[in-house]
Design a protein around this motif. Structure first.
Motif, mmCIF file in Angstrom:
data_model
loop_
_atom_site.group_PDB
_atom_site.id
_atom_site.type_symbol
_atom_site.label_atom_id
_atom_site.label_comp_id
_atom_site.label_asym_id
_atom_site.label_seq_id
_atom_site.Cartn_x
_atom_site.Cartn_y
_atom_site.Cartn_z
ATOM 1 N N ASP A 17 63.527 30.647 -46.149
ATOM 2 C CA ASP A 17 62.517 31.762 -45.567
ATOM 3 C C ASP A 17 63.168 32.357 -44.215
ATOM 4 O O ASP A 17 62.007 33.050 -43.693
ATOM 5 N N PHE A 18 64.087 32.280 -43.722
ATOM 6 C CA PHE A 18 64.651 32.767 -42.477
ATOM 7 C C PHE A 18 64.887 34.400 -42.739
ATOM 8 O O PHE A 18 65.499 34.720 -43.618
ATOM 9 N N LYS A 19 64.617 35.125 -41.923
ATOM 10 C CA LYS A 19 64.800 36.428 -41.788
ATOM 11 C C LYS A 19 65.477 36.759 -40.472
ATOM 12 O O LYS A 19 64.631 36.476 -39.439
ATOM 13 N N ALA A 20 66.711 37.163 -40.449
ATOM 14 C CA ALA A 20 67.282 37.270 -39.111
ATOM 15 C C ALA A 20 66.894 38.553 -38.481
ATOM 16 O O ALA A 20 66.610 39.653 -38.859
ATOM 17 N N PRO A 21 66.828 38.363 -37.003
ATOM 18 C CA PRO A 21 66.561 39.763 -36.233
ATOM 19 C C PRO A 21 67.616 40.499 -36.071
ATOM 20 O O PRO A 21 68.710 40.323 -36.764
#
Length: 147
Positions: free
Chosen positions: A78-82
Motif C-alpha cells: 500500500d505504499f505510494k511514493a512521494p
C-alpha cells in the motif's frame, strides 16, 4: 415468488495479496521499485528432489538499487511514493520505516499515518517510542540525507 439470485463470487483482499508486487524503495535515490519475483507471501515451485510442489517465500530481501547499489527496503503493497524532489516527505517515510511503520496491505489499508514530517514525531511518541529516541533518529537521518 421471488426469483433466486445467482450466487456471488466473493474475493477477499487477503486472497489478492499474491497478485501484487511489494513496493521497494531506495532512500538514498528517493525512488520506488516493484521487483519481479516479489509477488505474494509464497509461490508454488516444483521441487524435483521432493517430487512435488512446495511453497517458497516470494520476498526479495537482498535486492540492490540499480542506480546507487544500496539495499532496497520493502515497505509493503500500500505504499505510494512521494515526489522525488519532496525531501521532507521522504525523510518522514524513512523515519516511520526505521521505527517499524510499514505500509502492509490489510483490510483497511496501511492505517493511520501522519501527513507531514512535523506530525511524525508526535505519531511515533503516541505509538510508545520515547521522544528522545525519535528526535535522535530524526537528527541522524537529517545529517545523513542533508534535509
Amino acid at each position: 415468488m421471488k426469483g433466486t439470485r445467482p450466487p456471488r463470487t466473493v474475493i477477499r483482499r487477503v486472497d489478492l495479496i499474491g497478485l501484487h508486487k511489494d513496493h521497494f524503495v531506495c532512500f538514498a535515490c528517493r525512488k520506488q521499485y516493484r521487483l519481479r519475483g516479489s509477488e505474494g507471501a509464497s509461490a508454488r515451485v516444483w521441487s524435483a528432489s521432493l517430487g512435488r510442489f512446495e511453497h517458497r517465500s516470494g520476498k526479495r530481501e537482498d535486492a540492490a538499487c540499480p542506480q546507487c547499489g544500496e539495499t532496497l527496503q520493502a515497505l509493503g503493497h500500500d505504499f505510494k511514493a512521494p515526489a522525488r524532489r519532496d525531501r521532507r516527505q521522504w525523510l518522514k517515510v524513512e523515519l516511520l520505516w526505521r521505527f517499524g511503520c510499514g505500509y502492509a496491505m490489510g483490510w483497511d489499508g496501511p492505517g493511520e499515518r501522519p501527513r507531514r514530517l512535523s506530525g511524525a514525531v508526535e505519531f511515533l511518541i503516541r505509538r510508545g517510542h520515547s521522544e528522545n529516541e525519535v528526535r535522535v533518529a530524526l537528527a541522524e537521518l537529517r545529517a545523513r540525507r542533508r534535509v
